[in-house]
Design a protein around this motif. Structure first.
Motif, PDB file in Angstrom:
ATOM      1  N   MET A  12       0.834  -1.172   0.000  1.00 20.86           N
ATOM      2  CA  MET A  12       0.000   0.000   0.000  1.00 20.86           C
ATOM      3  C   MET A  12       0.886   1.244   0.000  1.00 20.86           C
ATOM      4  O   MET A  12       2.057   1.188   0.303  1.00 20.86           O
ATOM      5  N   ALA A  13       0.290   2.385  -0.268  1.00 20.05           N
ATOM      6  CA  ALA A  13       1.086   3.592  -0.475  1.00 20.05           C
ATOM      7  C   ALA A  13       1.352   4.367   0.800  1.00 20.05           C
ATOM      8  O   ALA A  13       1.505   5.573   0.783  1.00 20.05           O
ATOM      9  N   GLY A  14       1.408   3.689   1.951  1.00 17.09           N
ATOM     10  CA  GLY A  14       1.713   4.370   3.202  1.00 17.09           C
ATOM     11  C   GLY A  14       3.138   4.887   3.222  1.00 17.09           C
ATOM     12  O   GLY A  14       4.025   4.361   2.538  1.00 17.09           O
ATOM     13  N   LEU A  15       3.350   5.905   4.039  1.00 19.26           N
ATOM     14  CA  LEU A  15       4.666   6.536   4.092  1.00 19.26           C
ATOM     15  C   LEU A  15       5.593   5.904   5.131  1.00 19.26           C
ATOM     16  O   LEU A  15       6.764   6.247   5.186  1.00 19.26           O
ATOM     17  N   GLU A  47       1.807 -20.713   0.310  1.00 20.41           N
ATOM     18  CA  GLU A  47       1.361 -21.900   1.050  1.00 20.41           C
ATOM     19  C   GLU A  47      -0.147 -22.085   0.916  1.00 20.41           C
ATOM     20  O   GLU A  47      -0.645 -23.217   0.872  1.00 20.41           O
ATOM     21  N   ALA A  48      -0.887 -20.979   0.832  1.00 24.73           N
ATOM     22  CA  ALA A  48      -2.347 -21.054   0.759  1.00 24.73           C
ATOM     23  C   ALA A  48      -2.854 -21.366  -0.641  1.00 24.73           C
ATOM     24  O   ALA A  48      -4.056 -21.521  -0.844  1.00 24.73           O
ATOM     25  N   GLY A  49      -1.950 -21.439  -1.612  1.00 18.35           N
ATOM     26  CA  GLY A  49      -2.347 -21.799  -2.964  1.00 18.35           C
ATOM     27  C   GLY A  49      -2.787 -20.644  -3.830  1.00 18.35           C
ATOM     28  O   GLY A  49      -3.468 -20.840  -4.846  1.00 18.35           O
ATOM     29  N   VAL A  50      -2.401 -19.418  -3.466  1.00 25.55           N
ATOM     30  CA  VAL A  50      -2.761 -18.252  -4.272  1.00 25.55           C
ATOM     31  C   VAL A  50      -2.105 -18.361  -5.646  1.00 25.55           C
ATOM     32  O   VAL A  50      -0.900 -18.594  -5.748  1.00 25.55           O
ATOM     33  N   GLU A  51      -2.892 -18.192  -6.698  1.00 24.96           N
ATOM     34  CA  GLU A  51      -2.389 -18.376  -8.064  1.00 24.96           C
ATOM     35  C   GLU A  51      -1.837 -17.092  -8.671  1.00 24.96           C
ATOM     36  O   GLU A  51      -0.863 -17.124  -9.422  1.00 24.96           O
ATOM     37  N   ARG A  52      -2.475 -15.977  -8.392  1.00 23.06           N
ATOM     38  CA  ARG A  52      -2.003 -14.686  -8.922  1.00 23.06           C
ATOM     39  C   ARG A  52      -1.822 -13.721  -7.762  1.00 23.06           C
ATOM     40  O   ARG A  52      -2.733 -13.521  -6.965  1.00 23.06           O
ATOM     41  N   MET A  53      -0.647 -13.129  -7.680  1.00 23.20           N
ATOM     42  CA  MET A  53      -0.369 -12.166  -6.621  1.00 23.20           C
ATOM     43  C   MET A  53      -0.315 -10.773  -7.228  1.00 23.20           C
ATOM     44  O   MET A  53       0.458 -10.516  -8.161  1.00 23.20           O
ATOM     45  N   VAL A  54      -1.161  -9.897  -6.707  1.00 19.98           N
ATOM     46  CA  VAL A  54      -1.225  -8.514  -7.161  1.00 19.98           C
ATOM     47  C   VAL A  54      -0.668  -7.634  -6.047  1.00 19.98           C
ATOM     48  O   VAL A  54      -1.205  -7.624  -4.934  1.00 19.98           O
ATOM     49  N   PHE A  55       0.382  -6.912  -6.335  1.00 19.02           N
ATOM     50  CA  PHE A  55       1.025  -6.047  -5.349  1.00 19.02           C
ATOM     51  C   PHE A  55       0.564  -4.615  -5.597  1.00 19.02           C
ATOM     52  O   PHE A  55       0.791  -4.065  -6.680  1.00 19.02           O
ATOM     53  N   VAL A  56      -0.076  -4.038  -4.602  1.00 21.29           N
ATOM     54  CA  VAL A  56      -0.490  -2.635  -4.682  1.00 21.29           C
ATOM     55  C   VAL A  56       0.626  -1.816  -4.051  1.00 21.29           C
ATOM     56  O   VAL A  56       0.874  -1.899  -2.854  1.00 21.29           O
ATOM     57  N   SER A  57       1.296  -1.043  -4.867  1.00 12.89           N
ATOM     58  CA  SER A  57       2.506  -0.360  -4.435  1.00 12.89           C
ATOM     59  C   SER A  57       2.413   1.133  -4.760  1.00 12.89           C
ATOM     60  O   SER A  57       1.326   1.676  -4.967  1.00 12.89           O
ATOM     61  N   HIS A  58       3.548   1.791  -4.812  1.00 11.39           N
ATOM     62  CA  HIS A  58       3.644   3.222  -5.089  1.00 11.39           C
ATOM     63  C   HIS A  58       4.878   3.431  -5.960  1.00 11.39           C
ATOM     64  O   HIS A  58       5.875   2.689  -5.819  1.00 11.39           O
ATOM     65  N   PRO A  59       4.870   4.404  -6.873  1.00 15.85           N
ATOM     66  CA  PRO A  59       6.034   4.601  -7.753  1.00 15.85           C
ATOM     67  C   PRO A  59       7.352   4.806  -7.013  1.00 15.85           C
ATOM     68  O   PRO A  59       8.426   4.540  -7.570  1.00 15.85           O
ATOM     69  N   ALA A 116      11.819  -0.740  -5.156  1.00 13.92           N
ATOM     70  CA  ALA A 116      12.622  -1.799  -4.533  1.00 13.92           C
ATOM     71  C   ALA A 116      11.773  -3.027  -4.221  1.00 13.92           C
ATOM     72  O   ALA A 116      12.295  -4.145  -4.183  1.00 13.92           O
ATOM     73  N   ILE A 117      10.477  -2.844  -4.006  1.00 14.22           N
ATOM     74  CA  ILE A 117       9.610  -3.989  -3.705  1.00 14.22           C
ATOM     75  C   ILE A 117       9.563  -4.932  -4.901  1.00 14.22           C
ATOM     76  O   ILE A 117       9.702  -6.148  -4.761  1.00 14.22           O
ATOM     77  N   GLU A 118       9.396  -4.381  -6.097  1.00 17.03           N
ATOM     78  CA  GLU A 118       9.336  -5.232  -7.285  1.00 17.03           C
ATOM     79  C   GLU A 118      10.667  -5.928  -7.508  1.00 17.03           C
ATOM     80  O   GLU A 118      10.710  -7.097  -7.900  1.00 17.03           O
ATOM     81  N   ARG A 119      11.756  -5.227  -7.227  1.00 15.45           N
ATOM     82  CA  ARG A 119      13.063  -5.870  -7.386  1.00 15.45           C
ATOM     83  C   ARG A 119      13.199  -7.040  -6.418  1.00 15.45           C
ATOM     84  O   ARG A 119      13.773  -8.083  -6.762  1.00 15.45           O
ATOM     85  N   HIS A 120      12.669  -6.880  -5.214  1.00 17.05           N
ATOM     86  CA  HIS A 120      12.737  -7.987  -4.253  1.00 17.05           C
ATOM     87  C   HIS A 120      11.872  -9.158  -4.694  1.00 17.05           C
ATOM     88  O   HIS A 120      12.271 -10.321  -4.582  1.00 17.05           O
ATOM     89  N   VAL A 121      10.687  -8.874  -5.179  1.00 22.78           N
ATOM     90  CA  VAL A 121       9.717  -9.920  -5.500  1.00 22.78           C
ATOM     91  C   VAL A 121      10.171 -10.788  -6.653  1.00 22.78           C
ATOM     92  O   VAL A 121      10.027 -12.012  -6.632  1.00 22.78           O
ATOM     93  N   GLU A 180       5.181 -20.462 -12.070  1.00 28.00           N
ATOM     94  CA  GLU A 180       4.266 -21.084 -11.113  1.00 28.00           C
ATOM     95  C   GLU A 180       3.223 -20.110 -10.575  1.00 28.00           C
ATOM     96  O   GLU A 180       2.127 -20.511 -10.196  1.00 28.00           O
ATOM     97  N   HIS A 181       3.571 -18.831 -10.507  1.00 28.09           N
ATOM     98  CA  HIS A 181       2.657 -17.826  -9.972  1.00 28.09           C
ATOM     99  C   HIS A 181       2.623 -16.610 -10.904  1.00 28.09           C
ATOM    100  O   HIS A 181       3.663 -16.141 -11.347  1.00 28.09           O
ATOM    101  N   GLU A 182       1.426 -16.125 -11.163  1.00 25.74           N
ATOM    102  CA  GLU A 182       1.301 -14.884 -11.911  1.00 25.74           C
ATOM    103  C   GLU A 182       1.566 -13.725 -10.959  1.00 25.74           C
ATOM    104  O   GLU A 182       1.090 -13.724  -9.820  1.00 25.74           O
ATOM    105  N   VAL A 183       2.317 -12.748 -11.437  1.00 27.91           N
ATOM    106  CA  VAL A 183       2.708 -11.608 -10.614  1.00 27.91           C
ATOM    107  C   VAL A 183       2.307 -10.321 -11.329  1.00 27.91           C
ATOM    108  O   VAL A 183       2.656 -10.121 -12.495  1.00 27.91           O
ATOM    109  N   GLU A 184       1.576  -9.468 -10.631  1.00 25.90           N
ATOM    110  CA  GLU A 184       1.143  -8.191 -11.187  1.00 25.90           C
ATOM    111  C   GLU A 184       1.438  -7.084 -10.178  1.00 25.90           C
ATOM    112  O   GLU A 184       1.334  -7.290  -8.970  1.00 25.90           O
ATOM    113  N   PHE A 185       1.777  -5.917 -10.705  1.00 31.08           N
ATOM    114  CA  PHE A 185       1.945  -4.726  -9.874  1.00 31.08           C
ATOM    115  C   PHE A 185       1.002  -3.641 -10.346  1.00 31.08           C
ATOM    116  O   PHE A 185       0.808  -3.451 -11.553  1.00 31.08           O
ATOM    117  N   THR A 186       0.393  -2.942  -9.393  1.00 29.75           N
ATOM    118  CA  THR A 186      -0.429  -1.788  -9.711  1.00 29.75           C
ATOM    119  C   THR A 186      -0.102  -0.697  -8.706  1.00 29.75           C
ATOM    120  O   THR A 186       0.344  -0.982  -7.587  1.00 29.75           O
TER     121      THR A 186
END
Length: 287
Positions: free
Chosen positions: A1-4, A37-49, A53-58, A89-95
């Motif tokens: 999330m876009a918290g500071l 572990e829970a079997g999530v197929e697509r992970m959507v990361f809600v981030s901030h411009p 660094a989060i996307e680089r880690h992921v 194995e997992h779909e990865v999206e960033f918004t």
């Protein structure tokens, strides 16, 4: 999330709070592992411009992994490779959430990227240590509870209840609390219960339509709890009492608690903790 991440400044001036480590594992990595572990197929990361660094880690860093292997650091390379999300194995999206408009707005930002069906929401700064993971427990319970929305819930003290969204219960069935709604951060004398909602949700896909018409609530933000409460009568709401310990890693005290808990499970830190405990019991000399 876009918290500071204001409570951790100056540490979060250049480092996203989601990447703050508990020992050597960033908070977001715990959330990723729990979702896997829970079997999530697509992970959507809600981030901030500002949080690239989060996307680089992921995502996997093939060059870094190869460099580590070439330097004889194969174990570290394997650990990095295992931590990264394998996009076969997992779909990865960033918004992007470009401004702070609340958790409800952050969830709404993912609307066009999620798969059909129920959606899980994990807040990385709510670290829950358990086996199996909290989300895996919730997925199993959600399949049989019959409610459209499920939230992770735990009992808190009257002194703490004003810091949480709180369930308004109508019945209890084992680990499941049936609720007629939720109240956001009530005063202790006005709280309908002491069952506080923490950062794990499984939501009926109708939540996106509700959020799209949700007006601002507390702090002039789009509150996820308000949208869930609006849906309760037609979809149902269940609180789930998970097995495990939750740490509020959005606070310094909670982060310290989590660090000590993780360290206490690792024999590599046994001597350090034993020395710290011994020193902590020594009398403090008067000046």
């Amino acid at each position: 999330m876009a918290g500071l991440g204001t409570r951790f400044l100056p540490a979060t001036k250049a480092t996203p709070k989601e990447l703050l480590p508990v020992i050597d594992t960033p908070l977001i990595q715990f959330a990723i592992d729990e979702a896997r572990e829970a079997g999530v197929e697509r992970m959507v990361f809600v981030s901030h411009p500002s949080k690239t660094a989060i996307e680089r880690h992921v995502r996997a860093d093939a060059d870094l992994i190869e460099t580590l292997r070439a330097r004889g650091k194969a174990r570290i390379a394997e650990a990095l490779e295992a931590a990264a999300l394998d996009e076969d194995e997992h779909e990865v999206e960033f918004t992007m959430q470009h401004e702070q408009r609340g958790l409800g707005h952050a969830v709404l930002c993912a609307r066009d990227l999620v798969l059909p069906g129920p959606v899980a929401v994990l807040l990385p700064d709510d670290l829950i240590l358990s086996r199996p993971g909290c989300l895996a427990q919730m997925v199993e319970a959600y399949a049989r509870c019959g409610a459209g929305h499920m939230v992770a819930a735990m009992d808190v003290t009257p002194e703490a209840v004003s810091r949480y969204g709180v369930l308004d219960p109508v019945g209890q069935e084992g680990a499941i609390t049936r609720a007629r709604g939720m109240v956001e951060k009530p005063a202790a004398e006005e709280a309908p219960s002491l069952k506080a909602v923490v950062g794990r949700y499984i939501l009926h896909p109708a939540i996106f339509e509700t959020l799209a018409s949700q007006g601002p609530g507390a702090h002039d933000e789009i509150q996820l709890t308000d949208a869930i409460a609006r849906d309760t009568e037609r979809l149902g709401l269940a609180g789930f009492a998970f097995s495990g310990r939750r740490y509020d890693c959005g606070s310094k005290a909670g982060m310290l608690e989590a660090t000590l808990a993780v360290a206490s499970r690792d024999p590599d830190y046994a001597d350090v903790l034993a020395e710290w405990r011994a020193e902590a019991t020594l009398p403090i000399a008067a000046e």
